[in-house]
Scaffold this active site. Structure first.
Site, PDB file in Angstrom:
ATOM      1  N   TYR A 254      -5.031   8.301 -15.922  1.00 16.50           N
ATOM      2  CA  TYR A 254      -3.602   8.414 -16.183  1.00 16.50           C
ATOM      3  C   TYR A 254      -3.357   9.711 -16.945  1.00 16.50           C
ATOM      4  CZ  TYR A 254       1.140   6.628 -16.645  1.00 16.50           C
ATOM      5  OH  TYR A 254       2.493   6.477 -16.549  1.00 16.50           O
TER       6      TYR A 254
ATOM      7  N   LYS B 182      -1.772 -11.666   7.095  1.00 18.23           N
ATOM      8  CA  LYS B 182      -2.031 -10.460   7.867  1.00 18.23           C
ATOM      9  C   LYS B 182      -2.765  -9.427   7.013  1.00 18.23           C
ATOM     10  CE  LYS B 182      -0.949  -8.944  12.048  1.00 18.23           C
ATOM     11  NZ  LYS B 182      -0.836  -9.756  13.256  1.00 18.23           N
TER      12      LYS B 182
END
Length: 398
Positions: free
Chosen positions: A46, A101
């Site tokens: 970060y 899915k």
């Protein structure tokens, strides 16, 4: 405070139900691909380190594939208007299917994906929404969107985006149907140029199956909807159906499904309903029946076997399951490996050929014309074929 991952309260109605227990808390999660163990790791993952990566991508946008997850992530997008065999149940109720899915993408193709259920059915709004979020993804898998809207949505997104856009209900089904048909023809010793195919259903799957079978060389193909055989003289056809009518029905058939099946070599059912035995009995010797409606095939396998040489369904409890999971994970894996800008017709044909080729002559038999979804060769074979086709067709950017 970290939120509890799995809600503890389950309605008594579903407590102890194994299916509901499996779904409790959802079927997928996001996990880290790197560890943040100390201040040095944090400064790299970060701020301030991440700013260097952002600046590099701003200067050279192509670097986003290397330094983010974009090159391996699909958005699985629906509006919940045509979910499995359930129909228009809305976006919230569609989410378990979209999660499923995403699970299959990861398990079978090593592809990350995010399920997204949109609360809009307007074509313009849907297309604009997906296009605006597309920078976060390497591909778009459209799912369970009602026809004829699905055709327009896919066409417009393909025109607008430079990443693969794939409507699995159309093309995944079509790829697996073609692969199974190629091997069924080997069993029956028939030629694809000489057979007559009848497709019951002119929705997403029916249209795509017709298109890919025409490209593969089927010369005599008729499509039937709820009002009969598609032909140019019908005045009730949508633009999609009219276009299909112009490209099919070389025998100039009319009437209902039972009429079209007279002498047909192949029946492909993607519409539901029930086909009477007397219609199946009128098919040609050595017939092939692909009754793909779930959970109730248009023709029950026990009945179909009385009149057909090869029978396939969409169910896992009968031989020869036509399952989209044989196609879409490998297709996206191959497209990503080639950094393809789109998924072409040639890539779909290559996927079907690769699937069919996994069944050797020694193993081929009437009840084994398509590999199992758990055959570990499937996704790599499809991916390699799709990637190679992408390079041949000039859409690879690797």
């Amino acid at each position: 405070m970290v939120a509890e991952a799995f809600p503890s309260e389950v309605p008594d109605t579903y407590a102890g139900d194994a299916v509901f227990e499996l779904h409790r808390g959802g079927k997928i999660e996001v996990t880290s691909s790197v560890q943040v163990r100390d201040a040095d790791d944090l400064s790299k993952a970060y701020t301030p380190g991440v700013a260097r990566v952002c600046t590099a991508i701003a200067e050279d946008p192509a670097l986003v594939r290397t330094y983010t997850w974009k090159s391996n992530v699909v958005a699985v997008v629906t509006d919940g208007t045509a979910v499995l065999g359930l129909g228009d149940i809305g976006p919230a109720a569609s989410l378990p299917v979209m999660e499923g899915k995403a699970l299959l993408f990861k398990e079978f193709g090593g592809v990350d994906s995010v399920p997204i259920a949109l609360d809009c059915t307007d074509v313009d709004e849907f297309v604009d929404t997906v296009a605006r979020m597309a920078p976060s993804f390497g591909g778009i898998n459209l799912e369970d969107i009602s026809a004829p809207r699905c055709f327009e949505i896919e066409r417009r997104l393909k025109e607008r985006l430079d990443i693969p856009v794939f409507h699995d209900d159309q093309h995944g089904t079509a790829v697996v149907v073609l692969a199974a048909l190629r091997n069924a023809l080997r069993v029956t010793e028939k030629s694809i140029e000489d057979i007559r195919v009848v497709i019951s259903g002119a929705g997403a799957a029916g249209v795509a199956c017709a298109r890919i079978l025409l490209q593969a060389g089927v010369g005599d193909l008729a499509v039937v909807d709820s009002k009969g055989v598609l032909h140019e003289d019908r005045g009730d056809l949508t633009p999609v159906k009219l276009s299909l009518a112009r490209d099919t029905n070389s025998a100039q058939l009319s009437g209902r499904l039972v009429d079209a099946l007279d002498g047909a070599d192949v029946f492909v059912g993607v519409s539901g309903g029930t086909v009477p035995e007397e219609a199946i009995a009128r098919m040609a010797p050595g017939a092939m029946i692909f009754a793909l409606a779930n959970p109730n095939p248009e023709v029950h396998p026990d009945l179909a076997h009385r009149h057909a040489a090869v029978v396939a369904t969409g169910r896992s409890d009968f031989p020869n399951q036509i399952n989209n999971v044989l196609a879409f994970p490998g297709i996206f894996r191959g497209a990503f490996d080639a950094n393809a800008s789109r998924i072409t017709e040639g890539m779909k044909l290559a996927a079907a050929d690769a699937l069919a080729g996994l069944i050797s002559a020694a193993d081929l038999r009437p009840d084994y014309i398509i590999p199992s979804p758990f055959d570990e060769r499937v996704a790599p074979a499809v991916a390699d074929a799709v990637s190679a086709a992408a390079r041949r067709e000039g859409v690879a950017r690797d």
